[in-house]
Write a protein that holds these residues in place. Sequence first.
Motif, PDB file in Angstrom:
ATOM      1  N   TYR A 182       0.719  -1.104   0.094  1.00  0.00           N
ATOM      2  CA  TYR A 182       0.115   0.040  -0.121  1.00  0.00           C
ATOM      3  C   TYR A 182       0.886   1.162  -0.070  1.00  0.00           C
ATOM      4  O   TYR A 182       2.064   1.404   0.067  1.00  0.00           O
ATOM      5  N   SER A 183       0.272   2.280  -0.236  1.00  0.00           N
ATOM      6  CA  SER A 183       1.040   3.688  -0.271  1.00  0.00           C
ATOM      7  C   SER A 183       0.037   4.629   0.368  1.00  0.00           C
ATOM      8  O   SER A 183      -1.074   4.484   0.260  1.00  0.00           O
ATOM      9  N   ILE A 184       0.867   5.544   1.135  1.00  0.00           N
ATOM     10  CA  ILE A 184      -0.038   6.659   1.667  1.00  0.00           C
ATOM     11  C   ILE A 184       0.846   7.747   0.918  1.00  0.00           C
ATOM     12  O   ILE A 184       2.048   7.926   1.506  1.00  0.00           O
ATOM     13  N   GLY A 185       0.104   8.725   0.088  1.00  0.00           N
ATOM     14  CA  GLY A 185       1.037   9.861  -0.481  1.00  0.00           C
ATOM     15  C   GLY A 185       1.993   9.280  -1.221  1.00  0.00           C
ATOM     16  O   GLY A 185       1.607   8.468  -2.171  1.00  0.00           O
ATOM     17  N   THR A 186       3.487   9.450  -1.092  1.00  0.00           N
ATOM     18  CA  THR A 186       4.435   9.015  -1.654  1.00  0.00           C
ATOM     19  C   THR A 186       5.196   7.946  -1.013  1.00  0.00           C
ATOM     20  O   THR A 186       6.278   7.448  -1.536  1.00  0.00           O
ATOM     21  N   THR A 187       4.802   7.442   0.005  1.00  0.00           N
ATOM     22  CA  THR A 187       5.401   6.624   0.638  1.00  0.00           C
ATOM     23  C   THR A 187       4.883   5.321   0.886  1.00  0.00           C
ATOM     24  O   THR A 187       3.659   5.090   0.645  1.00  0.00           O
ATOM     25  N   THR A 188       5.450   3.930   0.370  1.00  0.00           N
ATOM     26  CA  THR A 188       5.023   2.726  -0.158  1.00  0.00           C
ATOM     27  C   THR A 188       5.450   1.761   1.270  1.00  0.00           C
ATOM     28  O   THR A 188       6.542   1.835   1.774  1.00  0.00           O
ATOM     29  N   TYR A 189       4.496   0.789   1.341  1.00  0.00           N
ATOM     30  CA  TYR A 189       4.832  -0.205   2.546  1.00  0.00           C
ATOM     31  C   TYR A 189       4.454  -1.660   1.826  1.00  0.00           C
ATOM     32  O   TYR A 189       3.731  -1.549   0.981  1.00  0.00           O
ATOM     33  N   ASN A 190       5.024  -2.687   2.356  1.00  0.00           N
ATOM     34  CA  ASN A 190       4.701  -3.928   2.264  1.00  0.00           C
ATOM     35  C   ASN A 190       4.622  -4.730   3.657  1.00  0.00           C
ATOM     36  O   ASN A 190       5.766  -4.374   4.343  1.00  0.00           O
ATOM     37  N   GLY A 246      -4.392   7.087  -0.621  1.00  0.00           N
ATOM     38  CA  GLY A 246      -3.820   5.755  -0.383  1.00  0.00           C
ATOM     39  C   GLY A 246      -4.327   4.651  -1.500  1.00  0.00           C
ATOM     40  O   GLY A 246      -5.346   4.858  -1.898  1.00  0.00           O
ATOM     41  N   THR A 247      -3.512   3.898  -1.781  1.00  0.00           N
ATOM     42  CA  THR A 247      -3.843   2.671  -2.899  1.00  0.00           C
ATOM     43  C   THR A 247      -3.110   1.638  -1.969  1.00  0.00           C
ATOM     44  O   THR A 247      -2.258   1.472  -1.466  1.00  0.00           O
ATOM     45  N   SER A 248      -4.007   0.397  -2.521  1.00  0.00           N
ATOM     46  CA  SER A 248      -3.537  -0.741  -1.798  1.00  0.00           C
ATOM     47  C   SER A 248      -3.841  -2.002  -2.952  1.00  0.00           C
ATOM     48  O   SER A 248      -4.654  -1.853  -3.745  1.00  0.00           O
ATOM     49  N   MET A 249      -2.905  -3.085  -2.742  1.00  0.00           N
ATOM     50  CA  MET A 249      -3.128  -4.261  -3.350  1.00  0.00           C
ATOM     51  C   MET A 249      -2.730  -5.483  -2.473  1.00  0.00           C
ATOM     52  O   MET A 249      -1.639  -5.525  -1.848  1.00  0.00           O
ATOM     53  N   SER A 250      -3.713  -6.425  -2.188  1.00  0.00           N
ATOM     54  CA  SER A 250      -3.298  -7.517  -1.102  1.00  0.00           C
ATOM     55  C   SER A 250      -3.716  -8.884  -1.912  1.00  0.00           C
ATOM     56  O   SER A 250      -4.620  -8.811  -2.683  1.00  0.00           O
ATOM     57  N   TYR A 263      -7.871  -5.172  -3.975  1.00  0.00           N
ATOM     58  CA  TYR A 263      -7.329  -3.963  -4.462  1.00  0.00           C
ATOM     59  C   TYR A 263      -8.158  -2.753  -4.289  1.00  0.00           C
ATOM     60  O   TYR A 263      -9.416  -3.035  -4.130  1.00  0.00           O
ATOM     61  N   GLY A 264      -7.957  -1.550  -4.100  1.00  0.00           N
ATOM     62  CA  GLY A 264      -8.443  -0.258  -3.811  1.00  0.00           C
ATOM     63  C   GLY A 264      -7.833   0.836  -3.611  1.00  0.00           C
ATOM     64  O   GLY A 264      -6.517   1.056  -3.807  1.00  0.00           O
ATOM     65  N   GLN A 265      -8.676   1.908  -3.155  1.00  0.00           N
ATOM     66  CA  GLN A 265      -8.107   3.425  -2.990  1.00  0.00           C
ATOM     67  C   GLN A 265      -8.804   3.855  -1.702  1.00  0.00           C
ATOM     68  O   GLN A 265      -9.856   3.568  -1.447  1.00  0.00           O
ATOM     69  N   SER A 266      -8.300   4.857  -1.157  1.00  0.00           N
ATOM     70  CA  SER A 266      -8.645   5.487   0.000  1.00  0.00           C
ATOM     71  C   SER A 266      -8.317   6.964   0.163  1.00  0.00           C
ATOM     72  O   SER A 266      -7.217   7.340  -0.177  1.00  0.00           O
ATOM     73  N   LEU A 267      -8.962   7.645   0.812  1.00  0.00           N
ATOM     74  CA  LEU A 267      -8.675   9.072   1.392  1.00  0.00           C
ATOM     75  C   LEU A 267      -8.742   9.126   2.756  1.00  0.00           C
ATOM     76  O   LEU A 267      -9.837   8.900   3.462  1.00  0.00           O
ATOM     77  N   ASN A 318      -7.185  -3.616   2.924  1.00  0.00           N
ATOM     78  CA  ASN A 318      -6.656  -2.405   2.627  1.00  0.00           C
ATOM     79  C   ASN A 318      -5.983  -1.995   4.044  1.00  0.00           C
ATOM     80  O   ASN A 318      -6.592  -2.253   5.193  1.00  0.00           O
ATOM     81  N   PHE A 319      -5.004  -1.030   3.966  1.00  0.00           N
ATOM     82  CA  PHE A 319      -4.374  -0.645   5.075  1.00  0.00           C
ATOM     83  C   PHE A 319      -4.308   0.898   5.057  1.00  0.00           C
ATOM     84  O   PHE A 319      -3.699   1.497   4.014  1.00  0.00           O
ATOM     85  N   VAL A 320      -4.968   1.757   6.133  1.00  0.00           N
ATOM     86  CA  VAL A 320      -4.697   3.104   6.038  1.00  0.00           C
ATOM     87  C   VAL A 320      -3.957   3.572   7.397  1.00  0.00           C
ATOM     88  O   VAL A 320      -4.660   3.099   8.272  1.00  0.00           O
ATOM     89  N   GLY A 321      -3.186   4.244   7.191  1.00  0.00           N
ATOM     90  CA  GLY A 321      -2.583   4.765   8.510  1.00  0.00           C
ATOM     91  C   GLY A 321      -3.226   5.872   9.435  1.00  0.00           C
ATOM     92  O   GLY A 321      -2.733   6.429  10.211  1.00  0.00           O
TER      93      GLY A 321
END
Length: 182
Positions: free
Chosen positions: A81-89, A143-147, A132-136, A100-103
């Motif tokens: 997933y990403s939040i802004g320009t930071t990506t995580y796995n 944020g976007t995510s794929m799991s 997969y999806g998107q969040s605000l 989905n994961f949102v911080g």
Amino acid sequence: VSQSRYVRSNRARSCDPPLSLRIPLLMSTTLSGASTTINSISQNYTNLYALITGVTHSGAPDALAVKPNGVTSGIDSSIYYSIGTTTYNIAYQNSIFFVNFVGTTVTDTENSFVLQISNYTSTTTNKPMFAYGQSLATSGSRGTSMSFGGDRQNSAITSLTFAINAAGTSFTGGTVYLYGVK
């Protein structure tokens, strides 16, 4: 001339059933409270497809999770997933499936996700899962995510429980549309 043949040959044949009969809506439900469960899922299909829209929640920020048959173990998943320009796995083993994961706490009704579960009626094989999806977030971060992962249980999936994976967190909105695919 060749273009008109192409158009004619790719038109839906009159014997093809409408899309709504090939991918029927099995049920829809509103997300509310600490968790929401869809029970008695029809076993007449091979795959499940869920559209999860307008997800909002209060309380601690964390992941949107799904628990097939209410289980909290026996599922492996990895989420990117990403939040802004930071990506995580993150990888999880013998846990629950994270859609989905949102911080930060999600309050925007534009949040939407897709969940696919293959072979959900099988009692002998693993059931691959993909989302997969998107969040605000309330901070304005997009944020976007794929799991992806799978359910290793040797039982058909007859229910899905949706929850935010943090104590004291509740859904304040959202809808799950569940479809069956042959």
